[in-house]
Design a protein around this motif. Structure first.
Motif, PDB file in Angstrom:
ATOM      1  N   ASP A 100       0.856  -1.179   0.000  1.00 12.01           N
ATOM      2  CA  ASP A 100       0.000   0.000   0.000  1.00 12.01           C
ATOM      3  C   ASP A 100       0.902   1.242   0.000  1.00 12.01           C
ATOM      4  OD1 ASP A 100      -2.208   1.646   0.143  1.00 12.01           O
ATOM      5  OD2 ASP A 100      -2.467   1.390   2.306  1.00 12.01           O
ATOM      6  N   VAL A 101       1.423   1.583  -1.181  1.00 10.86           N
ATOM      7  CA  VAL A 101       2.396   2.674  -1.284  1.00 10.86           C
ATOM      8  C   VAL A 101       1.706   4.015  -1.497  1.00 10.86           C
ATOM      9  CG1 VAL A 101       4.126   1.115  -2.248  1.00 10.86           C
ATOM     10  CG2 VAL A 101       2.737   2.494  -3.772  1.00 10.86           C
ATOM     11  N   TRP A 102       2.443   5.047  -1.200  1.00 13.58           N
ATOM     12  CA  TRP A 102       2.022   6.412  -1.493  1.00 13.58           C
ATOM     13  C   TRP A 102       2.816   6.887  -2.702  1.00 13.58           C
ATOM     14  CZ3 TRP A 102      -0.159  10.358   2.211  1.00 13.58           C
ATOM     15  CH2 TRP A 102      -1.007   9.750   3.137  1.00 13.58           C
ATOM     16  N   SER A 103       2.233   7.793  -3.461  1.00 12.09           N
ATOM     17  CA  SER A 103       2.875   8.341  -4.659  1.00 12.09           C
ATOM     18  C   SER A 103       3.148   9.828  -4.484  1.00 12.09           C
ATOM     19  CB  SER A 103       1.970   8.169  -5.880  1.00 12.09           C
ATOM     20  OG  SER A 103       1.777   6.823  -6.180  1.00 12.09           O
ATOM     21  N   VAL A 104       4.310  10.257  -4.965  1.00 12.91           N
ATOM     22  CA  VAL A 104       4.649  11.682  -5.117  1.00 12.91           C
ATOM     23  C   VAL A 104       4.697  11.916  -6.609  1.00 12.91           C
ATOM     24  CG1 VAL A 104       6.371  13.480  -4.741  1.00 12.91           C
ATOM     25  CG2 VAL A 104       6.019  11.723  -2.997  1.00 12.91           C
ATOM     26  N   TRP A 105       3.898  12.852  -7.120  1.00 13.77           N
ATOM     27  CA  TRP A 105       3.856  13.023  -8.578  1.00 13.77           C
ATOM     28  C   TRP A 105       4.078  14.451  -9.043  1.00 13.77           C
ATOM     29  CZ3 TRP A 105      -0.318  11.976  -5.524  1.00 13.77           C
ATOM     30  CH2 TRP A 105      -1.338  12.911  -5.505  1.00 13.77           C
ATOM     31  N   CYS A 106       4.113  15.391  -8.138  1.00 13.17           N
ATOM     32  CA  CYS A 106       4.300  16.777  -8.559  1.00 13.17           C
ATOM     33  C   CYS A 106       5.055  17.530  -7.483  1.00 13.17           C
ATOM     34  CB  CYS A 106       2.939  17.436  -8.799  1.00 13.17           C
ATOM     35  SG  CYS A 106       3.043  19.185  -9.266  1.00 13.17           S
ATOM     36  N   ILE A 107       6.099  18.219  -7.892  1.00 15.06           N
ATOM     37  CA  ILE A 107       6.843  19.108  -6.999  1.00 15.06           C
ATOM     38  C   ILE A 107       6.946  20.450  -7.721  1.00 15.06           C
ATOM     39  CG2 ILE A 107       9.045  19.544  -5.857  1.00 15.06           C
ATOM     40  CD1 ILE A 107       9.384  16.470  -5.687  1.00 15.06           C
ATOM     41  N   ARG A 108       6.446  21.480  -7.068  1.00 19.66           N
ATOM     42  CA  ARG A 108       6.414  22.802  -7.709  1.00 19.66           C
ATOM     43  C   ARG A 108       6.947  23.849  -6.744  1.00 19.66           C
ATOM     44  NH1 ARG A 108       4.896  26.633 -10.963  1.00 19.66           N
ATOM     45  NH2 ARG A 108       3.291  28.154 -10.567  1.00 19.66           N
ATOM     46  N   VAL A 109       7.855  24.674  -7.235  1.00 19.97           N
ATOM     47  CA  VAL A 109       8.409  25.782  -6.453  1.00 19.97           C
ATOM     48  C   VAL A 109       8.039  27.072  -7.173  1.00 19.97           C
ATOM     49  CG1 VAL A 109      10.520  26.848  -5.583  1.00 19.97           C
ATOM     50  CG2 VAL A 109      10.286  24.354  -5.565  1.00 19.97           C
ATOM     51  N   ARG A 110       7.543  28.025  -6.423  1.00 21.68           N
ATOM     52  CA  ARG A 110       7.112  29.294  -7.019  1.00 21.68           C
ATOM     53  C   ARG A 110       8.301  30.069  -7.593  1.00 21.68           C
ATOM     54  NH1 ARG A 110       3.250  32.455  -2.984  1.00 21.68           N
ATOM     55  NH2 ARG A 110       2.841  33.675  -4.850  1.00 21.68           N
ATOM     56  N   PRO A 111       8.057  30.787  -8.683  1.00 25.45           N
ATOM     57  CA  PRO A 111       9.109  31.655  -9.236  1.00 25.45           C
ATOM     58  C   PRO A 111       9.618  32.607  -8.143  1.00 25.45           C
ATOM     59  CG  PRO A 111       7.239  31.542 -10.731  1.00 25.45           C
ATOM     60  CD  PRO A 111       6.820  30.854  -9.462  1.00 25.45           C
ATOM     61  N   GLY A 112      10.907  32.863  -8.186  1.00 25.42           N
ATOM     62  CA  GLY A 112      11.522  33.715  -7.177  1.00 25.42           C
ATOM     63  C   GLY A 112      12.074  32.921  -5.999  1.00 25.42           C
ATOM     64  N   HIS A 113      11.726  31.639  -5.932  1.00 23.87           N
ATOM     65  CA  HIS A 113      12.184  30.790  -4.834  1.00 23.87           C
ATOM     66  C   HIS A 113      12.930  29.558  -5.353  1.00 23.87           C
ATOM     67  CE1 HIS A 113       9.794  33.161  -2.031  1.00 23.87           C
ATOM     68  NE2 HIS A 113       8.894  33.176  -2.988  1.00 23.87           N
ATOM     69  N   ARG A 114      13.111  29.491  -6.662  1.00 25.20           N
ATOM     70  CA  ARG A 114      13.776  28.332  -7.265  1.00 25.20           C
ATOM     71  C   ARG A 114      15.283  28.438  -7.096  1.00 25.20           C
ATOM     72  NH1 ARG A 114       9.609  28.933 -12.167  1.00 25.20           N
ATOM     73  NH2 ARG A 114       7.895  27.835 -11.138  1.00 25.20           N
ATOM     74  N   GLY A 115      15.965  27.297  -7.221  1.00 26.20           N
ATOM     75  CA  GLY A 115      17.421  27.280  -7.118  1.00 26.20           C
ATOM     76  C   GLY A 115      17.928  27.380  -5.691  1.00 26.20           C
ATOM     77  N   GLN A 116      17.060  27.126  -4.705  1.00 24.52           N
ATOM     78  CA  GLN A 116      17.447  27.220  -3.299  1.00 24.52           C
ATOM     79  C   GLN A 116      17.313  25.883  -2.568  1.00 24.52           C
ATOM     80  OE1 GLN A 116      15.281  30.542  -1.496  1.00 24.52           O
ATOM     81  NE2 GLN A 116      15.222  31.554  -3.470  1.00 24.52           N
ATOM     82  N   GLY A 117      17.117  24.806  -3.328  1.00 22.54           N
ATOM     83  CA  GLY A 117      17.002  23.492  -2.707  1.00 22.54           C
ATOM     84  C   GLY A 117      15.621  23.149  -2.180  1.00 22.54           C
ATOM     85  N   LEU A 118      14.616  23.920  -2.541  1.00 26.56           N
ATOM     86  CA  LEU A 118      13.266  23.675  -2.027  1.00 26.56           C
ATOM     87  C   LEU A 118      12.683  22.346  -2.504  1.00 26.56           C
ATOM     88  CD1 LEU A 118      11.620  27.206  -2.067  1.00 26.56           C
ATOM     89  CD2 LEU A 118      12.335  25.862  -0.107  1.00 26.56           C
ATOM     90  N   SER A 119      13.045  21.904  -3.701  1.00 24.87           N
ATOM     91  CA  SER A 119      12.537  20.610  -4.183  1.00 24.87           C
ATOM     92  C   SER A 119      12.973  19.488  -3.250  1.00 24.87           C
ATOM     93  CB  SER A 119      13.023  20.324  -5.605  1.00 24.87           C
ATOM     94  OG  SER A 119      12.453  21.221  -6.508  1.00 24.87           O
ATOM     95  N   HIS A 120      14.196  19.563  -2.757  1.00 28.69           N
ATOM     96  CA  HIS A 120      14.702  18.555  -1.824  1.00 28.69           C
ATOM     97  C   HIS A 120      13.907  18.596  -0.522  1.00 28.69           C
ATOM     98  CE1 HIS A 120      18.242  17.422  -4.220  1.00 28.69           C
ATOM     99  NE2 HIS A 120      18.239  18.689  -4.594  1.00 28.69           N
ATOM    100  N   ARG A 121      13.647  19.792  -0.034  1.00 32.12           N
ATOM    101  CA  ARG A 121      12.885  19.931   1.211  1.00 32.12           C
ATOM    102  C   ARG A 121      11.438  19.475   1.030  1.00 32.12           C
ATOM    103  NH1 ARG A 121      14.990  25.499   4.033  1.00 32.12           N
ATOM    104  NH2 ARG A 121      17.152  24.847   4.216  1.00 32.12           N
ATOM    105  N   LEU A 122      10.865  19.772  -0.127  1.00 38.09           N
ATOM    106  CA  LEU A 122       9.492  19.338  -0.395  1.00 38.09           C
ATOM    107  C   LEU A 122       9.398  17.818  -0.482  1.00 38.09           C
ATOM    108  CD1 LEU A 122       8.497  22.128  -2.874  1.00 38.09           C
ATOM    109  CD2 LEU A 122       7.162  21.488  -0.840  1.00 38.09           C
ATOM    110  N   LEU A 123      10.355  17.179  -1.145  1.00 39.29           N
ATOM    111  CA  LEU A 123      10.334  15.725  -1.243  1.00 39.29           C
ATOM    112  C   LEU A 123      10.512  15.103   0.144  1.00 39.29           C
ATOM    113  CD1 LEU A 123      10.049  13.182  -2.909  1.00 39.29           C
ATOM    114  CD2 LEU A 123      12.479  13.385  -3.520  1.00 39.29           C
ATOM    115  N   ALA A 124      11.413  15.633   0.936  1.00 38.01           N
ATOM    116  CA  ALA A 124      11.598  15.130   2.305  1.00 38.01           C
ATOM    117  C   ALA A 124      10.324  15.324   3.121  1.00 38.01           C
ATOM    118  CB  ALA A 124      12.782  15.829   2.974  1.00 38.01           C
ATOM    119  N   GLY A 125       9.672  16.465   2.946  1.00 39.71           N
ATOM    120  CA  GLY A 125       8.420  16.719   3.652  1.00 39.71           C
ATOM    121  C   GLY A 125       7.311  15.790   3.209  1.00 39.71           C
ATOM    122  N   ALA A 126       7.262  15.461   1.919  1.00 44.03           N
ATOM    123  CA  ALA A 126       6.257  14.531   1.401  1.00 44.03           C
ATOM    124  C   ALA A 126       6.474  13.136   1.990  1.00 44.03           C
ATOM    125  CB  ALA A 126       6.308  14.484  -0.129  1.00 44.03           C
TER     126      ALA A 126
END
Length: 191
Positions: A100-126
């Motif tokens: 019974d797995v969970w899926s992560v299918w979308c990671i989005r960072v708002r313009p002006g906040h990209r390039g700061q490692g937020l995708s990594h933090r979002l995936l860890a948070g998910a």
């Protein structure tokens, strides 16, 4: 930067990251994979898409997580039990087992906040969110781009390198392709 990732339980914050500038515009609202019925996905137009997300945000669990910089919502990751998504019946992305797995299918960072490692933090948070809700494993279906640039409009699925950095391993190839790159099934066991 004091980033905190929390459950996406405030509709206005989800709308700030996923919503269109005009409420009647047809944007994804991260529903394309979340809805199990392609018929429903195609039928929802304009403001109705946002209203459907409002319904999902009110459910327990909500449909994902939001990254905050202070009080400002700056990013989103969609995460939910695979059984509640179109991945449950997707013919191009295989099931590697009956967990019974969970899926992560979308990671989005708002313009002006990209390039700061937020995708990594979002995936860890998910992953943390899925773990808190009893997930046995978490899957993602990123592109295997080998370091090549991915078009920004297709980058929402993430890259294999992003998932590997979070401890995921490749569990399977898929028959899905985005932006000319094959997608792979990445898995993180939480047991």
């Amino acid at each position: 930067m004091a980033i905190e990732v929390r459950a996406a339980s405030v509709f206005d914050d989800v709308a700030a990251v996923l919503g269109p500038k005009r409420p009647d515009a047809n944007v994804c609202w991260c529903l394309s994979y979340r809805l199990t019925s392609s018929k429903e996905n195609l039928a929802l137009r304009g403001w109705a898409r946002g209203e459907r997300v409002r319904e999902l945000v009110a459910q327990d669990p909500p449909p994902g997580v939001i990254a905050y910089d202070g009080d400002e919502p700056v990013g989103w990751a969609a995460v939910h039990p695979r059984a509640d998504t179109s991945f449950a019946t997707n013919r191009k992305i295989p099931h590697v087992d009956d967990l019974d797995v969970w899926s992560v299918w979308c990671i989005r960072v708002r313009p002006g906040h990209r390039g700061q490692g937020l995708s990594h933090r979002l995936l860890a948070g998910a992953v943390a969110f899925a773990r808190e809700h009893g997930a046995a494993a978490v899957e993602g279906y990123p592109v295997d781009n080998g370091g090549a640039k991915v078009d920004l409009t297709m980058a929402y699925v993430g890259t294999r390198a992003l998932y590997e950095a979070a401890g995921f391993t490749k569990a399977s190839d898929t028959e899905s392709v985005i932006n000319g790159f094959p997608r792979v099934l990445m898995r993180l066991d939480l047991r």
